[in-house]
Design a protein around this motif. Structure first.
Motif, mmCIF file in Angstrom:
data_model
loop_
_atom_site.group_PDB
_atom_site.id
_atom_site.type_symbol
_atom_site.label_atom_id
_atom_site.label_comp_id
_atom_site.label_asym_id
_atom_site.label_seq_id
_atom_site.Cartn_x
_atom_site.Cartn_y
_atom_site.Cartn_z
ATOM 1 N N VAL A 131 38.131 44.253 34.712
ATOM 2 C CA VAL A 131 39.329 43.433 34.525
ATOM 3 C C VAL A 131 38.886 42.037 34.121
ATOM 4 C CG1 VAL A 131 40.844 44.698 36.133
ATOM 5 C CG2 VAL A 131 39.439 42.805 36.990
ATOM 6 N N THR A 132 39.803 41.319 33.501
ATOM 7 C CA THR A 132 39.553 39.915 33.177
ATOM 8 C C THR A 132 40.542 39.082 33.972
ATOM 9 O OG1 THR A 132 38.813 40.529 30.973
ATOM 10 C CG2 THR A 132 39.399 38.218 31.321
ATOM 11 N N THR A 133 40.020 38.151 34.754
ATOM 12 C CA THR A 133 40.863 37.339 35.631
ATOM 13 C C THR A 133 41.634 36.299 34.823
ATOM 14 O OG1 THR A 133 39.072 35.789 36.076
ATOM 15 C CG2 THR A 133 39.298 37.675 37.586
ATOM 16 N N LEU A 134 42.583 35.664 35.475
ATOM 17 C CA LEU A 134 43.420 34.669 34.805
ATOM 18 C C LEU A 134 42.600 33.504 34.252
ATOM 19 C CD1 LEU A 134 46.533 34.527 37.177
ATOM 20 C CD2 LEU A 134 46.183 35.912 35.113
ATOM 21 N N ASP A 135 41.446 33.238 34.866
ATOM 22 C CA ASP A 135 40.597 32.151 34.363
ATOM 23 C C ASP A 135 39.551 32.641 33.352
ATOM 24 O OD1 ASP A 135 38.917 33.449 36.132
ATOM 25 O OD2 ASP A 135 38.489 31.686 37.346
ATOM 26 N N GLY A 136 39.692 33.893 32.881
ATOM 27 C CA GLY A 136 38.849 34.404 31.810
ATOM 28 C C GLY A 136 37.548 35.058 32.225
ATOM 29 N N PRO B 202 45.444 40.833 35.440
ATOM 30 C CA PRO B 202 46.565 41.686 35.044
ATOM 31 C C PRO B 202 46.132 43.144 34.819
ATOM 32 C CG PRO B 202 45.799 40.443 33.152
ATOM 33 C CD PRO B 202 44.974 39.997 34.338
ATOM 34 N N ASP B 203 47.066 44.042 35.020
ATOM 35 C CA ASP B 203 46.886 45.471 34.720
ATOM 36 C C ASP B 203 48.212 45.966 34.134
ATOM 37 O OD1 ASP B 203 45.869 48.077 34.610
ATOM 38 O OD2 ASP B 203 46.233 48.474 36.730
ATOM 39 N N PRO B 204 48.555 45.502 32.919
ATOM 40 C CA PRO B 204 49.894 45.735 32.366
ATOM 41 C C PRO B 204 50.269 47.199 32.164
ATOM 42 C CG PRO B 204 48.460 44.791 30.695
ATOM 43 C CD PRO B 204 47.713 44.749 32.000
ATOM 44 N N LYS B 205 49.288 48.054 31.949
ATOM 45 C CA LYS B 205 49.584 49.469 31.688
ATOM 46 C C LYS B 205 49.131 50.388 32.823
ATOM 47 C CE LYS B 205 49.309 48.798 26.741
ATOM 48 N NZ LYS B 205 48.527 49.061 25.529
ATOM 49 N N ARG B 206 48.857 49.805 33.994
ATOM 50 C CA ARG B 206 48.386 50.568 35.148
ATOM 51 C C ARG B 206 47.072 51.302 34.881
ATOM 52 N NH1 ARG B 206 52.714 53.690 38.892
ATOM 53 N NH2 ARG B 206 54.272 52.082 39.069
ATOM 54 N N GLU B 207 46.287 50.810 33.961
ATOM 55 C CA GLU B 207 45.036 51.499 33.630
ATOM 56 C C GLU B 207 44.057 51.498 34.805
ATOM 57 O OE1 GLU B 207 45.005 50.869 28.821
ATOM 58 O OE2 GLU B 207 44.198 49.264 30.089
ATOM 59 N N VAL B 208 43.972 50.405 35.527
ATOM 60 C CA VAL B 208 43.096 50.344 36.696
ATOM 61 C C VAL B 208 43.778 51.011 37.878
ATOM 62 C CG1 VAL B 208 41.830 48.831 38.272
ATOM 63 C CG2 VAL B 208 41.980 48.245 35.846
ATOM 64 N N TYR B 209 45.031 50.642 38.122
ATOM 65 C CA TYR B 209 45.757 51.186 39.272
ATOM 66 C C TYR B 209 45.744 52.709 39.269
ATOM 67 C CZ TYR B 209 49.494 52.064 42.614
ATOM 68 O OH TYR B 209 50.215 52.518 43.693
ATOM 69 N N VAL C 264 39.359 40.794 44.164
ATOM 70 C CA VAL C 264 40.194 40.697 42.973
ATOM 71 C C VAL C 264 41.554 41.272 43.315
ATOM 72 C CG1 VAL C 264 39.384 42.878 41.940
ATOM 73 C CG2 VAL C 264 40.410 41.105 40.491
ATOM 74 N N SER C 265 42.563 40.502 43.000
ATOM 75 C CA SER C 265 43.944 40.908 43.199
ATOM 76 C C SER C 265 44.500 41.275 41.832
ATOM 77 C CB SER C 265 44.722 39.753 43.837
ATOM 78 O OG SER C 265 45.940 40.195 44.339
ATOM 79 N N ILE C 266 44.952 42.519 41.698
ATOM 80 C CA ILE C 266 45.325 43.057 40.391
ATOM 81 C C ILE C 266 46.839 43.246 40.322
ATOM 82 C CG2 ILE C 266 45.025 44.995 38.810
ATOM 83 C CD1 ILE C 266 42.217 45.378 40.088
ATOM 84 N N GLY C 267 47.450 42.541 39.370
ATOM 85 C CA GLY C 267 48.899 42.597 39.180
ATOM 86 C C GLY C 267 49.301 43.839 38.395
ATOM 87 N N ARG C 268 49.818 44.831 39.112
ATOM 88 C CA ARG C 268 50.216 46.098 38.499
ATOM 89 C C ARG C 268 51.411 45.886 37.586
ATOM 90 N NH1 ARG C 268 52.743 50.934 41.996
ATOM 91 N NH2 ARG C 268 54.620 49.811 41.411
ATOM 92 N N GLU C 269 51.279 46.305 36.341
ATOM 93 C CA GLU C 269 52.331 46.204 35.322
ATOM 94 C C GLU C 269 52.692 44.768 34.961
ATOM 95 O OE1 GLU C 269 55.661 48.704 36.374
ATOM 96 O OE2 GLU C 269 54.373 50.448 36.622
#
Length: 167
Positions: free
Chosen positions: A38-43, A117-124, A91-96
């Protein structure tokens, strides 16, 4: 025969009880953590394969989830400060959620732990099929040693204790 039947019913009941402990989980304690990046909000990129030798907390949440919004401030105040300078990664991952959504949201919240972010639930989808908040603790060898669903102070206490025991 009655004793055998009773034992069988008891075993089924116990297995059902334990199966429900991790509702929607695709993993068991003792399993290797699934590979992900994943890539965090700070890159910064976090690749789980690079974290062997560290204790890792993987948290899944959504900004619309009431229990998640109760959990994250407690993580920020009780858990993160205690372990952030240890041999620990969180790491806190925002699902969708997209990066843009999470940046706007965190501007209001001010959380200092890594968020991705995990916009497509790929990690979740490697960890679970449903339910948040959801947490996994991974030991230094890359094995899942604890997982939890939902939030209350008792659950947070279990997370903190498990992290301490594995550091």
């Amino acid at each position: 025969m009655k004793k055998l039947l009773f034992t069988l019913v008891a075993l089924i009941a116990v297995s059902t009880l334990f199966a429900n402990d991790y509702k929607g989980s695709l993993l068991k304690n003792g399993d290797n953590v699934p590979e992900f990046k994943v890539t965090t909000l700070d890159g910064k990129e976090i690749a789980i394969a690079d974290l062997k030798g560290k204790v890792v907390l993987i948290n899944f949440f959504a900004t619309w989830c009431g229990p998640c919004m109760k959990e994250l401030p407690e993580v920020e105040s009780q858990l993160w400060p205690k372990f952030k300078n240890e041999n620990f990664v969180m790491v806190s991952i925002g699902r969708e959620h997209t990066k843009e959504q999470l940046l706007k949201w965190n501007k209001k919240k001010g959380f200092t732990f890594p968020i991705a972010p995990d916009p497509k639930r790929e990690v979740y989808s490697k960890f679970a099929s449903q339910y948040i908040p959801r947490n996994f603790i991974v030991d230094k060898s890359g094995k899942i040693v604890w997982q939890g669903v939902g939030f209350d102070q008792k659950e947070l206490g279990h997370m903190i204790k498990t992290i301490q025991e594995n550091l």
